[in-house]
Design a protein around this motif. Structure first.
Motif, PDB file in Angstrom:
ATOM      1  N   TRP A  96       0.835  -1.201   0.000  1.00  0.00           N
ATOM      2  CA  TRP A  96       0.000   0.000   0.000  1.00  0.00           C
ATOM      3  C   TRP A  96       0.869   1.250   0.000  1.00  0.00           C
ATOM      4  N   LYS A 137     -10.589   6.999  -0.561  1.00  0.00           N
ATOM      5  CA  LYS A 137      -9.512   6.229   0.079  1.00  0.00           C
ATOM      6  C   LYS A 137      -8.111   6.687  -0.341  1.00  0.00           C
ATOM      7  N   TRP A 146     -13.384   2.894  -4.635  1.00  0.00           N
ATOM      8  CA  TRP A 146     -12.339   3.335  -3.697  1.00  0.00           C
ATOM      9  C   TRP A 146     -12.495   4.812  -3.329  1.00  0.00           C
TER      10      TRP A 146
END
Length: 140
Positions: free
Chosen positions: A77, A101, A98
């Motif tokens: 990530w 995010k 997403w």
């Protein structure tokens, strides 16, 4: 000469389907160069996901897509900010599932959440395949 506008996206891209193709096509329309990071099998395992096809196959499929200029492995990530800096990225694009995010990337580049293609996803395809296998096995 103008510096090329570079777009970046990330994904597992398992069971490549029309939703993936449309995402890549629309992402490419936002720049001159599209870089795609494909999640490795090890990173998918960390995320609690598994793929039908191994990383090498998924990366090769993405690399063959006419809209994609470069393909690299996504291994964590945390790599996104470094990738954006290293490849002089102007725009980060990902599906709107997403949404919000990746807003932490806004100080480094534009962040765009593209609408998903309705009615299709790798998760949905895996569920359909599983159901078909269950039906087939119950008939034997």
């Amino acid at each position: 000469m103008l510096k090329p506008r570079t777009v970046i996206t990330y994904g597992t891209f398992d069971l490549f389907h029309i939703g993936h193709l449309r995402l890549l096509k629309r992402a490419k329309q936002h720049g001159d160069k599209l870089i795609v990071f494909v999640s490795t099998d090890e990173f998918n395992a960390e995320k609690g996901k598994s793929s039908i096809f191994p990383y090498e196959h998924r990366a090769e499929i993405i690399e063959a897509c006419q809209y994609v200029d470069e393909v690299y492995p996504e291994t964590s990530w945390e790599q996104k900010i470094d990738n954006i800096k290293e490849y002089n990225v102007n725009t980060f694009i990902i599906g709107d599932d997403w949404k919000g995010k990746f807003d932490f990337l806004k100080p480094y580049c534009n962040v765009i959440y593209l609408p998903r293609t309705e009615g299709i996803s790798s998760t949905n395809l895996k569920q359909v395949i599983s159901l078909l296998n269950t039906i087939k096995n119950s008939m034997e």
